[in-house]
Scaffold this motif. Structure first.
Motif, PDB file in Angstrom:
ATOM      1  N   LEU A  24       0.804  -1.218   0.000  1.00  0.00           N
ATOM      2  CA  LEU A  24       0.000   0.000   0.000  1.00  0.00           C
ATOM      3  C   LEU A  24       0.842   1.277   0.000  1.00  0.00           C
ATOM      4  N   MET A  25       2.164   1.131   0.041  1.00  0.00           N
ATOM      5  CA  MET A  25       3.057   2.299   0.006  1.00  0.00           C
ATOM      6  C   MET A  25       3.280   2.750  -1.429  1.00  0.00           C
ATOM      7  N   THR A  26       3.526   4.029  -1.568  1.00  0.00           N
ATOM      8  CA  THR A  26       3.998   4.525  -2.854  1.00  0.00           C
ATOM      9  C   THR A  26       5.458   4.086  -2.997  1.00  0.00           C
ATOM     10  N   PRO A  27       6.008   4.087  -4.210  1.00  0.00           N
ATOM     11  CA  PRO A  27       7.429   3.764  -4.350  1.00  0.00           C
ATOM     12  C   PRO A  27       8.321   4.676  -3.505  1.00  0.00           C
ATOM     13  N   ALA A  28       7.963   5.938  -3.391  1.00  0.00           N
ATOM     14  CA  ALA A  28       8.758   6.871  -2.579  1.00  0.00           C
ATOM     15  C   ALA A  28       8.705   6.486  -1.105  1.00  0.00           C
ATOM     16  N   GLN A  29       7.531   6.100  -0.617  1.00  0.00           N
ATOM     17  CA  GLN A  29       7.407   5.688   0.777  1.00  0.00           C
ATOM     18  C   GLN A  29       8.194   4.406   1.041  1.00  0.00           C
ATOM     19  N   GLU A  30       8.132   3.469   0.105  1.00  0.00           N
ATOM     20  CA  GLU A  30       8.881   2.227   0.271  1.00  0.00           C
ATOM     21  C   GLU A  30      10.382   2.498   0.316  1.00  0.00           C
ATOM     22  N   ASN A  50      13.779  11.006  16.976  1.00  0.00           N
ATOM     23  CA  ASN A  50      12.371  11.370  16.858  1.00  0.00           C
ATOM     24  C   ASN A  50      12.300  12.855  16.510  1.00  0.00           C
ATOM     25  N   ASP A  51      12.676  13.149  15.297  1.00  0.00           N
ATOM     26  CA  ASP A  51      12.796  14.528  14.827  1.00  0.00           C
ATOM     27  C   ASP A  51      12.386  14.563  13.355  1.00  0.00           C
ATOM     28  N   LYS A  52      11.380  15.356  13.031  1.00  0.00           N
ATOM     29  CA  LYS A  52      10.849  15.391  11.666  1.00  0.00           C
ATOM     30  C   LYS A  52      11.901  15.727  10.626  1.00  0.00           C
ATOM     31  N   LYS A  53      12.711  16.737  10.892  1.00  0.00           N
ATOM     32  CA  LYS A  53      13.725  17.144   9.910  1.00  0.00           C
ATOM     33  C   LYS A  53      14.763  16.050   9.706  1.00  0.00           C
ATOM     34  N   ALA A  54      15.192  15.419  10.802  1.00  0.00           N
ATOM     35  CA  ALA A  54      16.192  14.357  10.704  1.00  0.00           C
ATOM     36  C   ALA A  54      15.630  13.158   9.944  1.00  0.00           C
ATOM     37  N   LEU A  55      14.396  12.743  10.262  1.00  0.00           N
ATOM     38  CA  LEU A  55      13.787  11.614   9.558  1.00  0.00           C
ATOM     39  C   LEU A  55      13.618  11.906   8.071  1.00  0.00           C
ATOM     40  N   ALA A  56      13.200  13.104   7.748  1.00  0.00           N
ATOM     41  CA  ALA A  56      13.041  13.478   6.345  1.00  0.00           C
ATOM     42  C   ALA A  56      14.374  13.400   5.612  1.00  0.00           C
ATOM     43  N   ALA A  57      15.428  13.884   6.235  1.00  0.00           N
ATOM     44  CA  ALA A  57      16.746  13.847   5.604  1.00  0.00           C
ATOM     45  C   ALA A  57      17.255  12.414   5.472  1.00  0.00           C
ATOM     46  N   LEU A  58      17.153  11.625   6.539  1.00  0.00           N
ATOM     47  CA  LEU A  58      17.649  10.251   6.507  1.00  0.00           C
ATOM     48  C   LEU A  58      16.886   9.392   5.504  1.00  0.00           C
ATOM     49  N   ARG A  60      15.211  10.588   2.936  1.00  0.00           N
ATOM     50  CA  ARG A  60      15.049  11.325   1.676  1.00  0.00           C
ATOM     51  C   ARG A  60      13.567  11.464   1.343  1.00  0.00           C
ATOM     52  N   ILE A  61      12.831  11.883   2.352  1.00  0.00           N
ATOM     53  CA  ILE A  61      11.382  11.999   2.249  1.00  0.00           C
ATOM     54  C   ILE A  61      11.006  13.365   1.690  1.00  0.00           C
ATOM     55  N   ASP A  62      10.084  13.347   0.748  1.00  0.00           N
ATOM     56  CA  ASP A  62       9.540  14.580   0.202  1.00  0.00           C
ATOM     57  C   ASP A  62       8.527  15.121   1.207  1.00  0.00           C
ATOM     58  N   THR A  63       8.917  16.154   1.906  1.00  0.00           N
ATOM     59  CA  THR A  63       8.060  16.673   2.981  1.00  0.00           C
ATOM     60  C   THR A  63       6.829  17.405   2.459  1.00  0.00           C
ATOM     61  N   THR A  64       6.723  17.596   1.149  1.00  0.00           N
ATOM     62  CA  THR A  64       5.502  18.191   0.604  1.00  0.00           C
ATOM     63  C   THR A  64       4.409  17.138   0.455  1.00  0.00           C
ATOM     64  N   GLU A  65       4.792  15.856   0.557  1.00  0.00           N
ATOM     65  CA  GLU A  65       3.797  14.784   0.505  1.00  0.00           C
ATOM     66  C   GLU A  65       2.938  14.874   1.759  1.00  0.00           C
ATOM     67  N   SER A  66       1.640  14.820   1.579  1.00  0.00           N
ATOM     68  CA  SER A  66       0.759  14.955   2.742  1.00  0.00           C
ATOM     69  C   SER A  66       0.975  13.802   3.710  1.00  0.00           C
ATOM     70  N   PHE A  71       3.054   8.520   8.106  1.00  0.00           N
ATOM     71  CA  PHE A  71       3.549   7.309   7.448  1.00  0.00           C
ATOM     72  C   PHE A  71       4.738   6.741   8.224  1.00  0.00           C
ATOM     73  N   ALA A  72       5.676   7.595   8.566  1.00  0.00           N
ATOM     74  CA  ALA A  72       6.863   7.138   9.298  1.00  0.00           C
ATOM     75  C   ALA A  72       6.499   6.662  10.697  1.00  0.00           C
ATOM     76  N   PHE A  73       5.589   7.347  11.345  1.00  0.00           N
ATOM     77  CA  PHE A  73       5.218   6.989  12.714  1.00  0.00           C
ATOM     78  C   PHE A  73       4.477   5.655  12.797  1.00  0.00           C
ATOM     79  N   ARG A  74       3.785   5.258  11.732  1.00  0.00           N
ATOM     80  CA  ARG A  74       3.110   3.956  11.734  1.00  0.00           C
ATOM     81  C   ARG A  74       4.122   2.813  11.788  1.00  0.00           C
ATOM     82  N   LEU A  75       5.310   3.032  11.298  1.00  0.00           N
ATOM     83  CA  LEU A  75       6.307   1.970  11.145  1.00  0.00           C
ATOM     84  C   LEU A  75       7.343   1.937  12.254  1.00  0.00           C
ATOM     85  N   PHE A  76       7.408   3.003  13.026  1.00  0.00           N
ATOM     86  CA  PHE A  76       8.393   3.130  14.096  1.00  0.00           C
ATOM     87  C   PHE A  76       7.673   3.587  15.358  1.00  0.00           C
TER      88      PHE A  76
END
Length: 95
Positions: A24-30, A50-58, A60-66, A71-76
């Motif tokens: 159910l993930m997009t390729p970017a989420q996977e 547990n830091d949004k900016k750090a998780l996005a960087a690690l 490589r998450i597109d933070t404009t994605e709603s 999504f990250a919190f469901r998995l961790f």
């Protein structure tokens, strides 16, 4: 890296490919998910900040994605009393 720590982790291919969560993930989420798992494994305590900016960087998450953080919190899950670290429990068990 700890002397006895493996530089790789077991990757259960059939579990990954048959997982409804992964399907159910997009390729970017996977891609972000596997990158975050790799960073968790490589850390000294098998956790992520547990830091949004750090998780996005690690990841490589597109933070404009709603709802990318949801999504990250469901998995961790939070693994420290002060809430500063996240961990995927299955990967931690392998670690």
């Amino acid at each position: 890296m700890a002397k006895d720590k493996l530089p790789w982790f077991p990757f259960w291919v059939n579990d990954w490919l048959s997982s409804t969560t992964i399907m159910l993930m997009t390729p970017a989420q996977e891609g972000a998910y596997i990158r975050l798992l790799c960073h968790q494994w490589a850390s000294s305590d098998c956790s992520l900040p547990n830091d949004k900016k750090a998780l996005a960087a690690l990841g490589r998450i597109d933070t404009t994605e709603s709802n990318w953080f949801d999504f990250a919190f469901r998995l961790f899950s939070v693994c420290e009393p002060n809430g500063s670290k996240l961990r995927n429990e299955r990967l931690y068990q392998e670690w």
